[in-house]
Design a protein around this motif. Structure first.
Motif, PDB file in Angstrom:
ATOM      1  N   ALA A 129      41.022  38.283  55.791  1.00 30.04           N
ATOM      2  CA  ALA A 129      40.581  36.905  55.610  1.00 30.04           C
ATOM      3  C   ALA A 129      40.943  36.464  54.197  1.00 30.04           C
ATOM      4  CB  ALA A 129      39.077  36.761  55.845  1.00 30.04           C
ATOM      5  N   ILE A 130      41.013  35.148  54.014  1.00 30.55           N
ATOM      6  CA  ILE A 130      41.273  34.544  52.706  1.00 30.55           C
ATOM      7  C   ILE A 130      40.074  33.673  52.363  1.00 30.55           C
ATOM      8  CG2 ILE A 130      42.805  33.096  51.337  1.00 30.55           C
ATOM      9  CD1 ILE A 130      45.068  33.816  53.190  1.00 30.55           C
ATOM     10  N   ARG A 131      39.455  33.965  51.246  1.00 31.57           N
ATOM     11  CA  ARG A 131      38.284  33.208  50.829  1.00 31.57           C
ATOM     12  C   ARG A 131      38.709  31.868  50.231  1.00 31.57           C
ATOM     13  NH1 ARG A 131      33.871  36.964  50.008  1.00 31.57           N
ATOM     14  NH2 ARG A 131      32.973  35.552  48.465  1.00 31.57           N
ATOM     15  N   GLU A 132      37.721  30.998  50.011  1.00 31.88           N
ATOM     16  CA  GLU A 132      38.022  29.673  49.491  1.00 31.88           C
ATOM     17  C   GLU A 132      38.607  29.701  48.085  1.00 31.88           C
ATOM     18  OE1 GLU A 132      34.520  27.340  49.716  1.00 31.88           O
ATOM     19  OE2 GLU A 132      34.460  27.280  51.920  1.00 31.88           O
ATOM     20  N   ASP A 133      38.277  30.721  47.296  1.00 31.62           N
ATOM     21  CA  ASP A 133      38.810  30.824  45.945  1.00 31.62           C
ATOM     22  C   ASP A 133      40.161  31.522  45.885  1.00 31.62           C
ATOM     23  OD1 ASP A 133      37.871  33.260  46.708  1.00 31.62           O
ATOM     24  OD2 ASP A 133      36.646  33.624  44.926  1.00 31.62           O
ATOM     25  N   GLY A 134      40.737  31.869  47.030  1.00 31.35           N
ATOM     26  CA  GLY A 134      42.033  32.518  47.068  1.00 31.35           C
ATOM     27  C   GLY A 134      41.986  34.034  47.113  1.00 31.35           C
ATOM     28  N   VAL A 135      40.815  34.637  46.988  1.00 30.52           N
ATOM     29  CA  VAL A 135      40.698  36.095  47.058  1.00 30.52           C
ATOM     30  C   VAL A 135      40.890  36.533  48.506  1.00 30.52           C
ATOM     31  CG1 VAL A 135      39.175  38.061  46.683  1.00 30.52           C
ATOM     32  CG2 VAL A 135      39.205  36.179  45.052  1.00 30.52           C
ATOM     33  N   MET A 136      41.736  37.556  48.694  1.00 29.39           N
ATOM     34  CA  MET A 136      42.046  38.052  50.024  1.00 29.39           C
ATOM     35  C   MET A 136      41.253  39.314  50.309  1.00 29.39           C
ATOM     36  SD  MET A 136      46.199  37.472  50.091  1.00 29.39           S
ATOM     37  CE  MET A 136      46.388  38.313  48.525  1.00 29.39           C
ATOM     38  N   GLU A 137      40.606  39.341  51.455  1.00 30.36           N
ATOM     39  CA  GLU A 137      39.907  40.534  51.914  1.00 30.36           C
ATOM     40  C   GLU A 137      40.890  41.372  52.723  1.00 30.36           C
ATOM     41  OE1 GLU A 137      36.481  39.385  54.076  1.00 30.36           O
ATOM     42  OE2 GLU A 137      35.494  38.424  52.362  1.00 30.36           O
ATOM     43  N   LEU A 138      41.145  42.577  52.255  1.00 32.22           N
ATOM     44  CA  LEU A 138      42.123  43.443  52.894  1.00 32.22           C
ATOM     45  C   LEU A 138      41.531  44.123  54.115  1.00 32.22           C
ATOM     46  CD1 LEU A 138      43.674  45.042  49.690  1.00 32.22           C
ATOM     47  CD2 LEU A 138      44.334  42.938  50.864  1.00 32.22           C
ATOM     48  N   ALA A 139      42.376  44.347  55.112  1.00 37.13           N
ATOM     49  CA  ALA A 139      41.896  44.949  56.348  1.00 37.13           C
ATOM     50  C   ALA A 139      41.446  46.383  56.143  1.00 37.13           C
ATOM     51  CB  ALA A 139      43.001  44.887  57.414  1.00 37.13           C
ATOM     52  N   GLY A 141      39.938  47.508  53.568  1.00 37.11           N
ATOM     53  CA  GLY A 141      38.861  47.539  52.593  1.00 37.11           C
ATOM     54  C   GLY A 141      39.354  47.149  51.220  1.00 37.11           C
ATOM     55  N   GLY A 142      38.479  46.524  50.450  1.00 34.54           N
ATOM     56  CA  GLY A 142      38.875  46.071  49.134  1.00 34.54           C
ATOM     57  C   GLY A 142      39.330  44.623  49.160  1.00 34.54           C
ATOM     58  N   THR A 143      39.598  44.087  47.991  1.00 31.36           N
ATOM     59  CA  THR A 143      40.017  42.711  47.832  1.00 31.36           C
ATOM     60  C   THR A 143      41.220  42.660  46.914  1.00 31.36           C
ATOM     61  OG1 THR A 143      38.394  42.454  46.057  1.00 31.36           O
ATOM     62  CG2 THR A 143      37.735  41.706  48.256  1.00 31.36           C
ATOM     63  N   ALA A 144      41.913  41.528  46.944  1.00 33.48           N
ATOM     64  CA  ALA A 144      43.092  41.334  46.110  1.00 33.48           C
ATOM     65  C   ALA A 144      43.218  39.860  45.795  1.00 33.48           C
ATOM     66  CB  ALA A 144      44.353  41.852  46.799  1.00 33.48           C
ATOM     67  N   ALA A 145      43.789  39.574  44.637  1.00 37.26           N
ATOM     68  CA  ALA A 145      44.091  38.213  44.210  1.00 37.26           C
ATOM     69  C   ALA A 145      45.505  38.187  43.659  1.00 37.26           C
ATOM     70  CB  ALA A 145      43.092  37.720  43.159  1.00 37.26           C
ATOM     71  N   VAL A 146      46.168  37.050  43.813  1.00 37.83           N
ATOM     72  CA  VAL A 146      47.560  36.905  43.414  1.00 37.83           C
ATOM     73  C   VAL A 146      47.651  35.888  42.295  1.00 37.83           C
ATOM     74  CG1 VAL A 146      49.905  36.384  44.191  1.00 37.83           C
ATOM     75  CG2 VAL A 146      48.277  37.437  45.765  1.00 37.83           C
ATOM     76  N   VAL A 238      49.760  40.977  41.505  1.00 35.88           N
ATOM     77  CA  VAL A 238      48.699  41.214  42.493  1.00 35.88           C
ATOM     78  C   VAL A 238      47.696  42.188  41.881  1.00 35.88           C
ATOM     79  CG1 VAL A 238      48.170  41.933  44.849  1.00 35.88           C
ATOM     80  CG2 VAL A 238      50.387  40.891  44.328  1.00 35.88           C
ATOM     81  N   VAL A 239      46.473  41.744  41.759  1.00 34.63           N
ATOM     82  CA  VAL A 239      45.391  42.602  41.251  1.00 34.63           C
ATOM     83  C   VAL A 239      44.486  42.952  42.418  1.00 34.63           C
ATOM     84  CG1 VAL A 239      45.487  41.682  38.919  1.00 34.63           C
ATOM     85  CG2 VAL A 239      44.051  40.562  40.595  1.00 34.63           C
ATOM     86  N   ARG A 240      43.995  44.201  42.408  1.00 30.67           N
ATOM     87  CA  ARG A 240      43.179  44.693  43.499  1.00 30.67           C
ATOM     88  C   ARG A 240      41.897  45.304  42.974  1.00 30.67           C
ATOM     89  NH1 ARG A 240      46.189  48.241  47.921  1.00 30.67           N
ATOM     90  NH2 ARG A 240      44.021  48.129  48.628  1.00 30.67           N
ATOM     91  N   HIS A 241      40.953  45.433  43.885  1.00 29.44           N
ATOM     92  CA  HIS A 241      39.707  46.127  43.575  1.00 29.44           C
ATOM     93  C   HIS A 241      39.273  46.879  44.817  1.00 29.44           C
ATOM     94  CE1 HIS A 241      35.225  46.437  43.430  1.00 29.44           C
ATOM     95  NE2 HIS A 241      35.528  46.946  42.265  1.00 29.44           N
ATOM     96  N   SER A 262      30.674  41.001  45.835  1.00 22.96           N
ATOM     97  CA  SER A 262      30.831  41.638  44.521  1.00 22.96           C
ATOM     98  C   SER A 262      32.282  42.026  44.258  1.00 22.96           C
ATOM     99  CB  SER A 262      29.934  42.876  44.436  1.00 22.96           C
ATOM    100  OG  SER A 262      30.302  43.847  45.409  1.00 22.96           O
ATOM    101  N   SER A 263      32.963  42.524  45.274  1.00 21.87           N
ATOM    102  CA  SER A 263      34.366  42.880  45.100  1.00 21.87           C
ATOM    103  C   SER A 263      35.212  41.646  44.836  1.00 21.87           C
ATOM    104  CB  SER A 263      34.875  43.611  46.342  1.00 21.87           C
ATOM    105  OG  SER A 263      36.242  43.944  46.216  1.00 21.87           O
ATOM    106  N   ALA A 264      34.912  40.540  45.531  1.00 24.44           N
ATOM    107  CA  ALA A 264      35.657  39.302  45.299  1.00 24.44           C
ATOM    108  C   ALA A 264      35.419  38.770  43.891  1.00 24.44           C
ATOM    109  CB  ALA A 264      35.269  38.253  46.342  1.00 24.44           C
ATOM    110  N   ALA A 265      34.195  38.861  43.389  1.00 27.58           N
ATOM    111  CA  ALA A 265      33.906  38.399  42.031  1.00 27.58           C
ATOM    112  C   ALA A 265      34.641  39.246  40.990  1.00 27.58           C
ATOM    113  CB  ALA A 265      32.406  38.433  41.786  1.00 27.58           C
ATOM    114  N   ILE A 266      34.703  40.547  41.216  1.00 32.56           N
ATOM    115  CA  ILE A 266      35.383  41.429  40.258  1.00 32.56           C
ATOM    116  C   ILE A 266      36.879  41.154  40.232  1.00 32.56           C
ATOM    117  CG2 ILE A 266      35.975  43.831  39.790  1.00 32.56           C
ATOM    118  CD1 ILE A 266      33.227  44.607  40.848  1.00 32.56           C
ATOM    119  N   VAL A 267      37.496  41.015  41.402  1.00 36.23           N
ATOM    120  CA  VAL A 267      38.936  40.801  41.428  1.00 36.23           C
ATOM    121  C   VAL A 267      39.287  39.406  40.913  1.00 36.23           C
ATOM    122  CG1 VAL A 267      39.239  39.862  43.753  1.00 36.23           C
ATOM    123  CG2 VAL A 267      40.969  41.373  42.812  1.00 36.23           C
ATOM    124  N   ALA A 268      38.405  38.413  41.107  1.00 32.45           N
ATOM    125  CA  ALA A 268      38.659  37.087  40.546  1.00 32.45           C
ATOM    126  C   ALA A 268      38.592  37.118  39.017  1.00 32.45           C
ATOM    127  CB  ALA A 268      37.661  36.082  41.106  1.00 32.45           C
TER     128      ALA A 268
END
Length: 324
Positions: A129-139, A141-146, A238-241, A262-268
């Protein structure tokens, strides 16, 4: 490394900690195991058939086995060992050629239905999924931002400026405590829309000389697009958490939602820190939002499709490279 001004530029590069260890005659454990297995196989063939087959026939059997084992152990292709390349080839041959979007998988046909060929497989996208702030939830596990970044004209700087840029970039690399990927993405460009836009705007110009120049520029763009293979290049960071307490796959529940948030906040936050670090290098950068991230994923699934080119921003440098 030296500049034209004979000033030495020094940058500390960490050692390759992922390089496999050499245990025997500069060979890794993998290479020794392949060679040992090849020797055992050749010896077994010789002991089993040495008294039953003539020497030429026995050599025709044993020599190809030894040659294949040595090639798998010592050969490389594009920096990858031939044994791993062979495993990747087998995995690719076993993969489904046709994929469909099915959450629960493709059901088996009924017994009375005869199917020719293989059924399509389930398409597994790396992004859940892609959150409203652009953070991507990876299938997985974990999150990533570009972060979309520009470039800097390093060769046009003086020796002191180059040393400062190298120092700032090295400081950013040494400050990283999570996986970061720097990706250079090139894709075809279609200039037809830009040429049509210029031609349509030229008719509304008051000066006939400007109108003629606009039409000539539109004709130039059309000819350039027809005679050359044009590419545009994007620099993406691409940064990940990945939290150690995060589940390998996302599931519903309040605790899972708290982990995702929490993962989305850290990667943002890490993406914003990357933007500030790139600004220190004089590079314009910005965190990609939800719409830009979605377009990036769509382009990644069809990399050879030509994209229309837009107009540069006022603060964006225009440079001519080798892509045209």
């Amino acid at each position: 490394m030296r500049h034209a001004s004979n000033e030495r530029l020094v940058a500390t590069i960490p050692a390759d900690v992922e390089m496999p260890d050499k245990i025997l005659a500069k060979l890794t454990i993998r290479q020794v195991a392949i060679l040992a297995g090849t020797g055992l196989l050749a010896t077994w063939v010789y002991l089993m058939a040495g008294d039953r087959l003539p020497i030429p026939v026995l050599a025709a059997i044993v020599v190809p086995v030894i040659a294949c084992g040595c090639a798998l152990a010592l050969g490389k292709r594009d920096g990858l060992g031939l044994d791993r390349l062979a495993l990747h080839a087998l995995a690719w041959l076993r993969r489904d050629r046709k994929l469909v979007t099915a959450e629960e998988g493709v059901p088996e046909p009924p017994a009375w239905c005869r199917v020719r060929g293989r059924l399509p497989g389930r398409l597994r996208l790396p992004v859940r999924a892609i959150r409203e702030d652009g953070v991507m939830e990876l299938a997985e596990g974990g999150t990533a931002a570009v972060v979309r970044a520009g470039t800097v004209a390093f060769g046009l700087r003086t020796g002191e400026e180059q040393a400062a840029l190298v120092g700032v970039f090295a400081g950013w690399l040494n400050s990283l405590d999570a996986p970061v990927q720097i990706l250079l993405q090139a894709r075809p460009v279609d200039l037809s829309d830009l040429a049509d836009r210029i031609s349509g705007t030229a008719e509304r110009l008051s000066d006939p000389a400007l109108e003629q120049a606009a039409h000539q520029h539109a004709d130039f763009l059309t000819e350039l697009s027809a005679t050359r293979d044009l590419l545009t290049r994007d620099v993406l960071v691409v940064v990940r958490h990945q939290d150690s307490e995060q589940p390998p796959t996302w599931k519903r529940g309040p605790r899972r939602a708290a982990h995702r948030n929490s993962s989305a906040a850290i990667v943002a936050r890490r993406a914003e820190e990357t933007v500030r670090s790139l600004f220190a290098l004089g590079i314009h950068a910005s965190v990609m939002g939800a719409d830009d991230a979605r377009e990036l994923l769509v382009r990644s699934l069809s990399p050879r499709r030509a994209e229309p080119v837009g107009i540069a921003r006022p603060d964006e440098p225009i440079s001519r490279g080798q892509d045209a």
